[in-house]
Design an enzyme around this catalytic site. Structure first.
Site, PDB file in Angstrom:
ATOM      1  N   ASN A 187      25.542 -19.508 -35.934  1.00 37.34           N
ATOM      2  CA  ASN A 187      24.076 -19.395 -35.854  1.00 37.34           C
ATOM      3  C   ASN A 187      23.651 -19.562 -34.392  1.00 37.34           C
ATOM      4  O   ASN A 187      24.489 -19.735 -33.514  1.00 37.34           O
ATOM      5  CB  ASN A 187      23.412 -20.436 -36.775  1.00 37.34           C
TER       6      ASN A 187
ATOM      7  N   ASP B 274      25.882 -23.314 -43.809  1.00 36.87           N
ATOM      8  CA  ASP B 274      25.792 -23.682 -45.229  1.00 36.87           C
ATOM      9  C   ASP B 274      26.937 -23.097 -46.049  1.00 36.87           C
ATOM     10  O   ASP B 274      27.276 -23.620 -47.107  1.00 36.87           O
ATOM     11  CB  ASP B 274      24.448 -23.196 -45.805  1.00 36.87           C
TER      12      ASP B 274
ATOM     13  N   LYS C 184      43.857  -9.420 -38.772  1.00 39.36           N
ATOM     14  CA  LYS C 184      42.577  -8.811 -38.404  1.00 39.36           C
ATOM     15  C   LYS C 184      42.167  -7.775 -39.467  1.00 39.36           C
ATOM     16  O   LYS C 184      43.000  -6.956 -39.880  1.00 39.36           O
ATOM     17  CB  LYS C 184      42.734  -8.130 -37.039  1.00 39.36           C
TER      18      LYS C 184
ATOM     19  N   PHE D 179      17.430 -33.338 -39.414  1.00 33.31           N
ATOM     20  CA  PHE D 179      16.554 -32.335 -38.835  1.00 33.31           C
ATOM     21  C   PHE D 179      16.221 -31.309 -39.926  1.00 33.31           C
ATOM     22  O   PHE D 179      16.975 -31.172 -40.895  1.00 33.31           O
ATOM     23  CB  PHE D 179      17.239 -31.623 -37.654  1.00 33.31           C
TER      24      PHE D 179
ATOM     25  N   LYS E 189      13.628 -32.483 -48.149  1.00 32.42           N
ATOM     26  CA  LYS E 189      14.939 -32.826 -47.561  1.00 32.42           C
ATOM     27  C   LYS E 189      15.055 -34.333 -47.308  1.00 32.42           C
ATOM     28  O   LYS E 189      16.105 -34.934 -47.524  1.00 32.42           O
ATOM     29  CB  LYS E 189      15.163 -32.060 -46.247  1.00 32.42           C
TER      30      LYS E 189
ATOM     31  N   LYS F 236      18.031 -36.062 -49.369  1.00 34.37           N
ATOM     32  CA  LYS F 236      19.203 -36.474 -48.585  1.00 34.37           C
ATOM     33  C   LYS F 236      19.184 -37.982 -48.254  1.00 34.37           C
ATOM     34  O   LYS F 236      20.018 -38.450 -47.498  1.00 34.37           O
ATOM     35  CB  LYS F 236      19.312 -35.618 -47.325  1.00 34.37           C
TER      36      LYS F 236
HETATM   37  N1  CTP Z   1      22.970 -30.360 -42.922  1.00 35.49           N
HETATM   38  C1  CTP Z   1      24.197 -30.925 -43.169  1.00 35.49           C
HETATM   39  N2  CTP Z   1      25.174 -30.208 -43.803  1.00 35.49           N
HETATM   40  C2  CTP Z   1      24.975 -28.953 -44.178  1.00 35.49           C
HETATM   41  C3  CTP Z   1      23.716 -28.355 -43.921  1.00 35.49           C
HETATM   42  C4  CTP Z   1      22.734 -29.078 -43.290  1.00 35.49           C
HETATM   43  O1  CTP Z   1      24.403 -32.096 -42.839  1.00 35.49           O
HETATM   44  N3  CTP Z   1      25.946 -28.287 -44.768  1.00 35.49           N
HETATM   45  C5  CTP Z   1      21.942 -31.173 -42.272  1.00 35.49           C
HETATM   46  C6  CTP Z   1      21.461 -30.638 -40.938  1.00 35.49           C
HETATM   47  O2  CTP Z   1      22.237 -31.145 -39.866  1.00 35.49           O
HETATM   48  C7  CTP Z   1      20.020 -31.144 -40.888  1.00 35.49           C
HETATM   49  C8  CTP Z   1      19.596 -31.184 -42.350  1.00 35.49           C
HETATM   50  O3  CTP Z   1      20.813 -31.194 -43.103  1.00 35.49           O
HETATM   51  O4  CTP Z   1      19.958 -32.452 -40.400  1.00 35.49           O
HETATM   52  C9  CTP Z   1      18.751 -30.029 -42.790  1.00 35.49           C
HETATM   53  O5  CTP Z   1      19.379 -28.820 -42.442  1.00 35.49           O
HETATM   54  P1  CTP Z   1      18.670 -27.415 -42.717  1.00 35.49           P
HETATM   55  O6  CTP Z   1      19.572 -26.314 -42.260  1.00 35.49           O
HETATM   56  O7  CTP Z   1      17.252 -27.429 -42.221  1.00 35.49           O
HETATM   57  O8  CTP Z   1      18.535 -27.403 -44.287  1.00 35.49           O
HETATM   58  P2  CTP Z   1      19.561 -27.237 -45.455  1.00 35.49           P
HETATM   59  O9  CTP Z   1      19.768 -28.583 -46.055  1.00 35.49           O
HETATM   60  O10 CTP Z   1      20.785 -26.503 -45.014  1.00 35.49           O
HETATM   61  O11 CTP Z   1      18.706 -26.370 -46.464  1.00 35.49           O
HETATM   62  P3  CTP Z   1      18.146 -24.859 -46.308  1.00 35.49           P
HETATM   63  O12 CTP Z   1      19.164 -24.135 -45.462  1.00 35.49           O
HETATM   64  O13 CTP Z   1      18.077 -24.389 -47.706  1.00 35.49           O
HETATM   65  O14 CTP Z   1      16.808 -24.988 -45.646  1.00 35.49           O
END
Ligand code: CTP
Length: 397
Positions: free
Chosen positions: A206, A275, A285, A320, A334, A338
């Site tokens: 990303n 995710d 490859k 975050f 969240k 969490k």
């Molecule tokens: N996070 C994490 N592990 C993951 C995904 C996210 O620990 N596999 C943490 C990120 O570091 C951040 C928080 O969860 O502190 C929120 O991440 P974000 O990408 O905004 O949300 P998601 O929980 O992934 O949900 P969505 O993508 O559906 O918004």
């Protein structure tokens, strides 16, 4: 009022590097006073430095303009930092033995403010046990050293002895001047993106630059905390004084963090963790045979969610949230789901917020409040986040 830094320059070829440093510190608004040893004046002239700081440069102890003032004692009284850059082996030896035979060494001895020494010399002079013993003696009195770096030295030798680069020197100056509000705290921070492999040459990632997490690590170190940074791949310079654990994918990050959950007072998940990961990473490859390519993904573990399950109530956990719609609502969900104490939420579509820039625009959510902040640098925001975490911790007691 601007902070006052006394800079001592000694006789080393690296003396010319102090010119740029002084110029940058003046631009940052510090009040700079400069003292040079006699041999330093052979490498750079006092006139050059004087024109940068717009003040007299001191070389001779007995060059007091006003007989009522003893300069080497008076000038250090309200100093916030005394820095010797570059410091030669000779001056380090004199300072270690409390010798006061010129303006620089006399003022150093009289100064009670924090002191920083950045050595620069030939590798054998630096590694000589006598120099090392002198450095140790000074460290035992609380003097902080910025270690020299390895490279080709002016004398033609290669080794440890080059003056630390300016970025490191500026970081150390910030460290020395910052209020030490987090002494005794252990802080774990995640930063950057993760990379999920597709085949041996490709991956999915990303846009995260890691800047926010690195700013947090830097701010936490400056505030006196013991910091571990678990970092996905970034192009950023590693922050000084921080224990760095490099990881590539979300699964690596999960394992590195989960095994440490109970060792830290504060945990900050600022990483943009992928995710999903590719289900079957190709061993060879992938060749472009077909017109379309389908990849299957499985969900990665949610690290913050797992921290939330394992945490103790005394710990302070900050996540975050990066959103493109319904910022506060999504961030609140969240925060609860969490089991965090705090969520720093930013809206990707707002000018000045997001991944790559040096600024951010955020709202900070706790279980009972939402605070909105105007645009600010990621470095300033890092201090705001850490201060809020400290307040939350104090409220728990
Ligand atoms: N996070 C994490 N592990 C993951 C995904 C996210 O620990 N596999 C943490 C990120 O570091 C951040 C928080 O969860 O502190 C929120 O991440 P974000 O990408 O905004 O949300 P998601 O929980 O992934 O949900 P969505 O993508 O559906 O918004």
């Amino acid at each position: 009022m601007s902070k006052k830094i006394i800079i001592g320059i000694t006789g080393s070829i690296a003396a010319f590097k102090s010119i740029q440093l002084i110029s940058d510190l003046v631009k940052q608004g510090y009040q700079i006073e400069v003292m040079m040893s006699e041999s330093a004046t052979r490498f750079v002239t006092p006139v050059c430095i004087q024109s940068l700081i717009k003040r007299k440069v001191y070389v001779d102890t007995f060059d007091d303009e006003n007989p009522a003032i003893i300069t080497h004692v008076d000038i250090v009284k309200d100093a916030d930092l005394f820095m010797v850059v570059p410091a030669s082996a000779h001056t380090i030896a004199k300072l270690a033995y409390g010798m006061a035979d010129n303006m620089l060494t006399s003022a150093f001895l009289a100064a009670t403010c924090p002191k920083l020494i950045a050595p620069a010399m030939n590798v054998h002079m630096y590694e000589n046990p006598i120099t090392q013993k002198n450095i140790q003696t000074l460290k035992e009195t609380g003097v902080v050293f910025v270690e020299p770096i390895s490279g080709l030295l002016a004398c033609g030798d290669t080794g440890n002895g080059k003056l630390a680069d300016e970025e490191t020197l500026l970081e150390m100056i910030d460290y020395m001047l910052a209020p030490k509000t987090l002494i005794g705290k252990k802080i774990l921070i995640s930063a950057g993106p993760t990379q999920e492999s597709i085949d041996p040459v490709r991956y999915i990632t990303n846009h995260s630059s890691g800047k926010m997490g690195y700013a947090l690590a830097k701010a936490a170190f400056q505030s006196g905390a013991q910091v571990t940074l678990v970092s996905g791949p970034t192009h950023l310079k590693k922050p000084h004084g921080v224990n760095i654990i490099d990881v590539i994918n979300a699964n690596d990050m999960y394992h590195q963090i989960i095994q440490r959950v109970h060792d830290y007072h504060y945990i900050i998940m600022s990483a943009a963790v992928g995710d999903y990961a590719v289900q079957n990473i190709a061993e060879e490859k992938i060749k472009k045979k077909e017109d379309t390519l389908l990849l299957e993904f499985h969900k990665n573990k949610d690290i913050l969610l797992e921290i939330g399950k394992r945490r103790s109530s005394a710990q302070v956990i900050c996540g975050f949230a990066m959103e493109t719609s319904n910022l506060i609502e999504n961030a609140q969900t969240k925060l609860k789901k969490k089991n965090c104490d705090m969520i720093v939420a930013n809206h990707l579509k707002v000018e000045g917020a997001g991944f790559q820039g040096d600024t951010n625009v955020v709202s900070i959510l706790t279980t009972d409040a939402v605070q909105n902040y105007d645009i600010m640098s990621k470095q300033d925001l890092a201090h705001v986040i850490l201060n809020q975490m400290k307040e939350l911790e104090e409220r728990k007691c």
